[in-house]
Design an enzyme around this catalytic site. Structure first.
Site, short mmCIF file in Angstrom:
data_model
loop_
_atom_site.label_atom_id
_atom_site.label_comp_id
_atom_site.label_asym_id
_atom_site.label_seq_id
_atom_site.Cartn_x
_atom_site.Cartn_y
_atom_site.Cartn_z
N GLU A 94 47.03 48.88 38.09
CA GLU A 94 47.98 48.12 38.93
C GLU A 94 49.39 48.20 38.32
OE1 GLU A 94 46.41 44.26 40.11
OE2 GLU A 94 44.82 45.24 41.23
N GLU A 145 38.61 48.84 42.37
CA GLU A 145 38.41 47.38 42.38
C GLU A 145 38.25 46.95 43.83
OE1 GLU A 145 41.07 44.84 40.14
OE2 GLU A 145 41.22 46.34 38.54
#
Ligand code: AHR
Length: 516
Positions: free
Chosen positions: A200, A323
Site C-alpha cells: 500500500e 488482501e
C-alpha cells in the site's frame, strides 16, 4: 387514451408485488461448458496472509518455544498447523500489511537476547520482542507445504536491506548473508520465490504517488535477484486500492514488464470506513450493504484486468489480489483484539462470491490472499488460550480447495435473480486432473430459496454429490462454546435429467457439487 386510476393502481401492484415474486420463482439458468482456452485456476488464489497485527502472530499462530501448555512445534501451535494443512494452503504472505514497511528483518534473526524490540506503530502500539522472525516464518511454510511470500520494507527500508534478505534466505554459496544464516542454524537456503516491493505504497507504505512509486519500484526491482541464480524470483509491485485504476495504469505504462511479474490489488468489503458495523449483531440492511461492497470485486477485477490487457496483451504480468475479505468493527471484549472480529454466514457469502470472481478471472488473477489467517479480520481460525475454532470461512476455503490448479470451465448465468438489485446467484466451475467437475454456487438472498438449472450437457457427468454450508440465521457463527454451529453438511436437493442439473439452493447458502 385515458387510463383509469384503477388500472394504474393494478399496474403498480403488479410491478411491485406480483412481478418480482413471479420472477424470483423462475429458475435461474446457468450454462457450464468447457473453456475454449485451457486456463488453470492457480492454486495460489487460495492463499493466506499473516501480519504482525493484534493476535495474529503473537498469541495466535505463535505461542513461543517455551510454552508447555499449548502443544507446539518451534513455538507454532500444533492445532493450527493441522487445521491449515487440511486446507492445502498454497502460499502465505508475511509480515504485513502496513507492518511490513516498518519491519527490519535483521532484528528478527540470531540469538533472542540480541534482538531489539519493535513498537507496532500501526496496530495498537504494542511492543514486540521480535521472537517470531524469518526462520520461524519460513520453517512454518515448509511444515505447511506453502510457498512463502515475503513483503519487503520499502517505506522505511532500503534496497540493500531487501537484497540482503534475499541473499540470506536463498543463497546456497558463500556470502556474508548466507554465512550468517548458517551461523543462525540453517544450513540450506529456503525456497522463496514471491517478493512484494512495499505494501500500500499509496498509503501506510509511504503515501507515494503512482508515478513516484513506479520509479522507486524500478530501482528496487533492478537489484532483486534470487542469489542461487535459478531465475525463480517473482517481483510483485504494490498495487491499487479498489477502483484506483490510475495506479494500475501508471505501473503498467511506466514499468518495463520484464521487471514486474505481478501487480497487486487490495479490496476489502467495507461500506463505511468510519462505521464498519458489528461482526455479529448486524441487521438485514447492513448485510445488504456488505454484499453490495463484496460484489464490487467483480467490477474492480474486470476493470484492472482490462487495463492490464491493454498494456500487456500477452499476459506476462499477473494480477495478485493480495488482501481481501470482510472488515467490521473489532470485538470490544478481546484483549489486544486489534481487528479481531467474529465470522458469520455473511462471511460465507463474501468468501464464496469473491472466490467465484477470482476463479472466473483465473486467466489474469494468479494469486489472492485472504486477510487474515488467524484472529484478524476474516480469519479462518480463532484462538482463545488453549482453544482453537475453525470459522465458517475456514469451511468455505476447505470446500473450494477442489478448484486449486483445476481447469476453469465457463459458467454463464443467463437470467439471474435479483436480491434488492444485486445478482443473487454466483457460480464458478472447474475440472480437476482426474476429470471430476466441481461447481460452486452461492445464493446471497437472505430469505428466498432459488431454483437453479445448470446445463451440464457439455460435460460428461453421471454421478453427483454435494456439500452445503448454511445456517438458520445470517448471524450464526462458531464460538468457543459452540464450535460446530456452522459446518458443511451433505446436500441432496438436486436432480440430473437429460444434461440439466436442477438444484434448490436455500437462502444464504453455499453449495459445492462434484460431478464425475
Ligand atoms: O489487513 C489489515 C491492513 O489492511 C493491512 O495492514 C494493510 O495493508 C491494509 O490496509
Amino acid at each position: 387514451m385515458k387510463i383509469s386510476a384503477h388500472v394504474l393502481e393494478y399496474a403498480v401492484v403488479f410491478l411491485t408485488l406480483v412481478l418480482p415474486s413471479v420472477l424470483s420463482a423462475q429458475a435461474v439458468t446457468v450454462q457450464i461448458s468447457n473453456h475454449t482456452d485451457s486456463i488453470q485456476i492457480s492454486k495460489h488464489i487460495y492463499g493466506h496472509f499473516a501480519e504482525h497485527l493484534g493476535r495474529c502472530i503473537y498469541d495466535g499462530i505463535y505461542v513461543g518455544e517455551e510454552n508447555t501448555v499449548i502443544p507446539n512445534t518451534e513455538g507454532v501451535r500444533n492445532d493450527i498447523i493441522a487445521a491449515l494443512k487440511e486446507l492445502n494452503i498454497p502460499n502465505l504472505r508475511w509480515p504485513g500489511g502496513c507492518f511490513a514497511d516498518t519491519y527490519h528483518w535483521k532484528d528478527g534473526v540470531g540469538p533472542q537476547e540480541d534482538r531489539p524490540t519493535i513498537v507496532n506503530r500501526w496496530w495498537g502500539g504494542t511492543t514486540e520482542d521480535n521472537s517470531f522472525g524469518t526462520h520461524n516464518f519460513l520453517n512454518l511454510c515448509e511444515v505447511l507445504g506453502a510457498e512463502p511470500y515475503l513483503s519487503a520494507n520499502v517505506g522505511s527500508g532500503t534496497v540493500q536491506e531487501l537484497i540482503d534478505w534475499m541473499q540470506y534466505t536463498t543463497h546456497d554459496g558463500v556470502s556474508p548473508m548466507a554465512d550468517w544464516r548458517r551461523e543462525n542454524g540453517r544450513e540450506k537456503p529456503w525456497d522463496v520465490k514471491y517478493w512484494g516491493v512495499g505494501n500500500e505504497t499509496w498509503g501506510c507504505g509511504g503515501n507515494m504517488t503512482a508515478e513516484y512509486y513506479a520509479d522507486i519500484y524500478r530501482k528496487y526491482a533492478t537489484f532483486m535477484s534470487d542469489w542461487s541464480n535459478t531465475g525463480g524470483v517473482y517481483r510483485i509491485a504494490s498495487g491499487a486500492s479498489e477502483d484506483d485504476y490510475h495506479w494500475t495504469e501508471t505501473l503498467m505504462k511506466n514499468v518495463p514488464h520484464n521487471m514486474m511479474d505481478a501487480v497487486a490489488l487490495h479490496d476489502y468489503a467495507v461500506f463505511n470506513w468510519d462505521a464498519k458495523g458489528p461482526s455479529v449483531n448486524f441487521d438485514e440492511e447492513v448485510y445488504f450493504k456488505s454484499m453490495e461492497q463484496a460484489l464490487k470485486m467483480e467490477e474492480y477485477v474486470t476493470k484492472h484486468v482490462a487495463i492490464m490487457d491493454k498494456y500487456d496483451p500477452e499476459g506476462n504480468v499477473d494480477l495478485f489480489v493480495d488482501e481481501w475479505g470482510g472488515w467490521y468493527d473489532a470485538e470490544p471484549e478481546v484483549q489486544n483484539g486489534v481487528l479481531y472480529q467474529q465470522n458469520t454466514i455473511r462471511d460465507v457469502m463474501i468468501a464464496g462470491t469473491v472466490l467465484n470472481t477470482f476463479n472466473n478471472h483465473a486467466k489474469r488473477v494468479k494469486m489472492a490472499n485472504l486477510a487474515q489467517m488467524v484472529n484478524v479480520l476474516q480469519a479462518v481460525i480463532l484462538t482463545d488460550k488453549e482453544k482453537m475454532i475453525k470459522t465458517p470461512t475456514y469451511h468455505v476455503m476447505n470446500m473450494y480447495k477442489v478448484h486449486q490448479d483445476a481447469l476453469l470451465l465457463t459458467s454463464k448465468i443467463e437470467n439471474n435473480a435479483q436480491y434488492r438489485g444485486l445478482p443473487t446467484i454466483s457460480v464458478s466451475a472447474s475440472k480437476d486432473a482426474e476429470g471430476a467437475v466441481h461447481i460452486s454456487l452461492v445464493n446471497i438472498d437472505s430469505k428466498t430459496e432459488k431454483a437453479v438449472e445448470v446445463n451440464v450437457a457439455d460435460l460428461d457427468i453421471k454421478n453427483i454429490k454435494a456439500q452445503i454450508l448454511t445456517s438458520a440465521k445470517l448471524q450464526d457463527h462458531n464460538s468457543f462454546n459452540d464450535p460446530e454451529k456452522v459446518v458443511p453438511n451433505e446436500f441432496k436437493d438436486f436432480k440430473l435429467r437429460k444434461g440439466v442439473l436442477t438444484i434448490q439452493v436455500p437462502a444464504h447458502s453455499l453449495i459445492v457439487l462434484e460431478g464425475k
